[in-house]
Write a protein that holds these residues in place. Structure first.
Motif, PDB file in Angstrom:
ATOM      1  N   ALA A 185       0.964  -1.225   0.037  1.00 56.55           N
ATOM      2  CA  ALA A 185       0.185   0.164  -0.018  1.00 56.55           C
ATOM      3  C   ALA A 185       0.958   1.221  -0.049  1.00 56.55           C
ATOM      4  CB  ALA A 185      -0.800   0.007   1.229  1.00 56.55           C
ATOM      5  N   THR A 186       1.933   1.335   0.957  1.00 58.27           N
ATOM      6  CA  THR A 186       2.764   2.399   0.803  1.00 58.27           C
ATOM      7  C   THR A 186       3.627   2.621  -0.494  1.00 58.27           C
ATOM      8  OG1 THR A 186       2.855   2.481   3.237  1.00 58.27           O
ATOM      9  CG2 THR A 186       4.862   3.465   1.992  1.00 58.27           C
ATOM     10  N   LYS A 187       3.992   1.249  -0.950  1.00 56.57           N
ATOM     11  CA  LYS A 187       4.557   1.558  -2.376  1.00 56.57           C
ATOM     12  C   LYS A 187       3.716   2.044  -3.404  1.00 56.57           C
ATOM     13  CE  LYS A 187       8.842  -0.518  -2.162  1.00 56.57           C
ATOM     14  NZ  LYS A 187      10.133  -0.015  -2.685  1.00 56.57           N
ATOM     15  N   GLU A 188       2.512   1.614  -3.471  1.00 51.98           N
ATOM     16  CA  GLU A 188       1.752   2.273  -4.391  1.00 51.98           C
ATOM     17  C   GLU A 188       1.527   3.711  -4.279  1.00 51.98           C
ATOM     18  OE1 GLU A 188      -1.345  -1.727  -5.179  1.00 51.98           O
ATOM     19  OE2 GLU A 188      -1.575  -0.454  -3.553  1.00 51.98           O
ATOM     20  N   ALA A 189       1.465   4.148  -3.116  1.00 57.52           N
ATOM     21  CA  ALA A 189       1.120   5.797  -2.762  1.00 57.52           C
ATOM     22  C   ALA A 189       2.477   6.233  -3.120  1.00 57.52           C
ATOM     23  CB  ALA A 189       0.994   5.683  -1.153  1.00 57.52           C
ATOM     24  N   LEU A 190       3.784   5.889  -2.764  1.00 62.61           N
ATOM     25  CA  LEU A 190       4.923   6.476  -3.274  1.00 62.61           C
ATOM     26  C   LEU A 190       4.862   6.255  -4.965  1.00 62.61           C
ATOM     27  CD1 LEU A 190       7.398   4.666  -0.914  1.00 62.61           C
ATOM     28  CD2 LEU A 190       6.756   7.319  -0.638  1.00 62.61           C
ATOM     29  N   ALA A 191       4.577   5.271  -5.430  1.00 59.92           N
ATOM     30  CA  ALA A 191       4.585   5.271  -6.905  1.00 59.92           C
ATOM     31  C   ALA A 191       3.735   6.470  -7.669  1.00 59.92           C
ATOM     32  CB  ALA A 191       4.103   3.913  -7.429  1.00 59.92           C
ATOM     33  N   SER A 192       2.633   6.509  -7.075  1.00 60.33           N
ATOM     34  CA  SER A 192       1.655   7.666  -7.617  1.00 60.33           C
ATOM     35  C   SER A 192       2.223   8.888  -7.336  1.00 60.33           C
ATOM     36  CB  SER A 192       0.356   7.469  -6.834  1.00 60.33           C
ATOM     37  OG  SER A 192       0.225   7.901  -5.622  1.00 60.33           O
ATOM     38  N   GLU A 193       2.994   9.166  -6.201  1.00 59.93           N
ATOM     39  CA  GLU A 193       3.784  10.357  -6.033  1.00 59.93           C
ATOM     40  C   GLU A 193       4.672  10.648  -6.943  1.00 59.93           C
ATOM     41  OE1 GLU A 193       2.917  12.804  -3.985  1.00 59.93           O
ATOM     42  OE2 GLU A 193       1.104  11.953  -3.572  1.00 59.93           O
ATOM     43  N   CYS A 194       5.443   9.586  -7.459  1.00 55.81           N
ATOM     44  CA  CYS A 194       6.492   9.693  -8.394  1.00 55.81           C
ATOM     45  C   CYS A 194       5.894  10.027  -9.636  1.00 55.81           C
ATOM     46  CB  CYS A 194       7.323   8.211  -8.419  1.00 55.81           C
ATOM     47  SG  CYS A 194       8.289   8.134  -6.935  1.00 55.81           S
ATOM     48  N   VAL A 195       4.762   9.255 -10.009  1.00 53.92           N
ATOM     49  CA  VAL A 195       4.003   9.740 -11.224  1.00 53.92           C
ATOM     50  C   VAL A 195       3.605  11.040 -11.486  1.00 53.92           C
ATOM     51  CG1 VAL A 195       2.170   9.227 -12.664  1.00 53.92           C
ATOM     52  CG2 VAL A 195       3.464   7.432 -11.765  1.00 53.92           C
ATOM     53  N   ALA A 196       3.125  11.586 -10.268  1.00 56.33           N
ATOM     54  CA  ALA A 196       2.826  13.085 -10.478  1.00 56.33           C
ATOM     55  C   ALA A 196       4.031  14.178 -10.342  1.00 56.33           C
ATOM     56  CB  ALA A 196       2.191  13.289  -8.823  1.00 56.33           C
ATOM     57  N   ASP A 197       4.971  13.688  -9.681  1.00 59.18           N
ATOM     58  CA  ASP A 197       6.306  14.483  -9.849  1.00 59.18           C
ATOM     59  C   ASP A 197       6.752  14.485 -11.207  1.00 59.18           C
ATOM     60  OD1 ASP A 197       8.413  16.078  -8.435  1.00 59.18           O
ATOM     61  OD2 ASP A 197       9.736  14.354  -8.923  1.00 59.18           O
ATOM     62  N   LEU A 198       6.798  13.314 -12.068  1.00 58.21           N
ATOM     63  CA  LEU A 198       7.403  13.334 -13.405  1.00 58.21           C
ATOM     64  C   LEU A 198       6.341  13.843 -14.324  1.00 58.21           C
ATOM     65  CD1 LEU A 198       9.101   9.861 -13.012  1.00 58.21           C
ATOM     66  CD2 LEU A 198      10.135  12.206 -13.015  1.00 58.21           C
ATOM     67  N   GLY A 199       5.196  13.643 -14.100  1.00 61.72           N
ATOM     68  CA  GLY A 199       3.852  13.861 -15.332  1.00 61.72           C
ATOM     69  C   GLY A 199       2.934  14.789 -14.874  1.00 61.72           C
ATOM     70  N   GLY A 200       3.088  15.340 -13.756  1.00 61.99           N
ATOM     71  CA  GLY A 200       1.894  16.126 -13.333  1.00 61.99           C
ATOM     72  C   GLY A 200       0.512  15.658 -12.893  1.00 61.99           C
ATOM     73  N   ASN A 201      -0.431  16.588 -12.680  1.00 59.56           N
ATOM     74  CA  ASN A 201      -1.630  16.270 -11.910  1.00 59.56           C
ATOM     75  C   ASN A 201      -2.318  15.006 -12.734  1.00 59.56           C
ATOM     76  OD1 ASN A 201      -3.440  16.693  -9.712  1.00 59.56           O
ATOM     77  ND2 ASN A 201      -4.972  17.507 -11.305  1.00 59.56           N
ATOM     78  N   ASP A 202      -2.389  15.341 -14.028  1.00 58.42           N
ATOM     79  CA  ASP A 202      -3.323  14.506 -14.800  1.00 58.42           C
ATOM     80  C   ASP A 202      -2.670  13.166 -15.010  1.00 58.42           C
ATOM     81  OD1 ASP A 202      -4.974  16.615 -15.547  1.00 58.42           O
ATOM     82  OD2 ASP A 202      -4.123  17.094 -17.515  1.00 58.42           O
ATOM     83  N   LYS A 203      -1.514  12.964 -14.970  1.00 55.68           N
ATOM     84  CA  LYS A 203      -0.821  11.702 -14.981  1.00 55.68           C
ATOM     85  C   LYS A 203      -1.278  11.001 -13.604  1.00 55.68           C
ATOM     86  CE  LYS A 203       0.983  11.859 -19.083  1.00 55.68           C
ATOM     87  NZ  LYS A 203       0.495  11.050 -20.201  1.00 55.68           N
ATOM     88  N   PHE A 204      -1.091  11.878 -12.751  1.00 56.53           N
ATOM     89  CA  PHE A 204      -1.508  10.981 -11.303  1.00 56.53           C
ATOM     90  C   PHE A 204      -2.864  10.448 -11.218  1.00 56.53           C
ATOM     91  CE2 PHE A 204      -3.896  11.384  -7.518  1.00 56.53           C
ATOM     92  CZ  PHE A 204      -2.957  10.776  -6.451  1.00 56.53           C
ATOM     93  N   TRP A 205      -3.946  11.269 -11.835  1.00 58.07           N
ATOM     94  CA  TRP A 205      -5.168  10.479 -11.746  1.00 58.07           C
ATOM     95  C   TRP A 205      -5.280   9.711 -12.771  1.00 58.07           C
ATOM     96  CZ3 TRP A 205      -8.179  11.313  -7.915  1.00 58.07           C
ATOM     97  CH2 TRP A 205      -8.328  12.510  -7.196  1.00 58.07           C
TER      98      TRP A 205
END
Length: 254
Positions: free
Chosen positions: A137-157
């Motif tokens: 669960a924490t790995k998934e949370a961290l992964a989503s933050e990495c995606v947001a950092d690299l790709g922005g808000n739209d990529k996060f969603w």
């Protein structure tokens, strides 16, 4: 801590029930006949009713206290992942765990609310990975933050949706390696993503979300606090409530 107190209260209540049953059995065991058996059954039924009423009242008091605490939730801000109009009047602030099956079930609901209330409602996603769903669960949370950092808000969603579509939930819903595959599917550089994930770059941010949820009375997921961003008034909906309940809360706050 709050969950521990609840568990202790349940244990104490169970002991009291057991003690009362023993007391009744000893008292009535000295008598004989069907009349005494009927008396025992009547007293037992009455005792059970009293206990049920006590539990109902205790639950109502807990919900009241949780609703009061939810008013302390941190308002939506520039650090949040927000779906919909960032300046919307109403925010569905969700504290969520990607491995929670109830979060998976609830995940389409905020989007429905946004579509039904254009320009009025947005969805704020905050992390609340539960310990018994870790480490995934924490790995998934961290992964989503990495995606947001690299790709922005739209990529996060986009990534948010893909995780919930992919996982079977309950802490073992997918392989960690699939997180990189999903990052590639949303168009994020996988080498940069993997380096970010391995470094746990955003662990402090995830932990800050958990603390803010705990401070606002969240004890489980999904913990939904629906907030009027003008008045500060809130409605607390702990669990995978249907769209009808969410809409009713929105209407009250509007």
């Amino acid at each position: 801590m709050k969950q521990n107190k609840t568990i202790i209260a349940i244990i104490i209540a169970s002991l009291l029930i057991a003690g009362s049953l023993i007391f009744l059995g000893l008292r009535l065991g000295n008598d004989s006949g069907s009349a005494n058996q009927a008396s025992f059954a009547d007293q037992l039924e009455e005792y059970q009713k009293q206990q049920e009423q006590t539990q109902i009242e205790a639950q109502a008091e807990q919900e009241k206290l949780a609703a009061q605490k939810a008013k302390d939730v941190i308002p939506p801000n520039e650090d949040d992942h927000i779906l919909g109009d960032r300046d919307a009047l109403i925010s569905i602030i969700e504290y969520s765990d990607f491995e929670c099956p109830f979060c998976k079930r609830f995940s389409p609901t905020p989007k429905q609310a946004i579509e039904s209330n254009p320009g009025i409602v947005n969805h704020v996603f905050r992390h609340f990975p539960l310990g018994f769903h870790d480490p995934l669960a924490t790995k998934e949370a961290l992964a989503s933050e990495c995606v947001a950092d690299l790709g922005g808000n739209d990529k996060f969603w986009q990534y948010h949706d893909k995780i919930f579509e992919t996982t079977d939930s309950n802490g073992k819903g997918m392989e960690v390696s699939e997180l990189t595959t999903l990052a590639k599917e949303v168009g994020v550089n996988t080498n940069e993503f993997q380096a970010c994930l391995d470094s746990e770059k955003f662990l402090a941010e995830v932990q800050a979300d958990i603390k803010s949820g705990t401070d606002a009375g969240v004890t489980g997921t999904p913990g939904n606090i629906i907030r009027n961003n003008k008045t500060g008034e809130v409605r607390y909906l702990p669990g995978a409530y249907p769209i009808e309940a969410v809409q009713a809360a929105i209407d009250e706050l509007k």
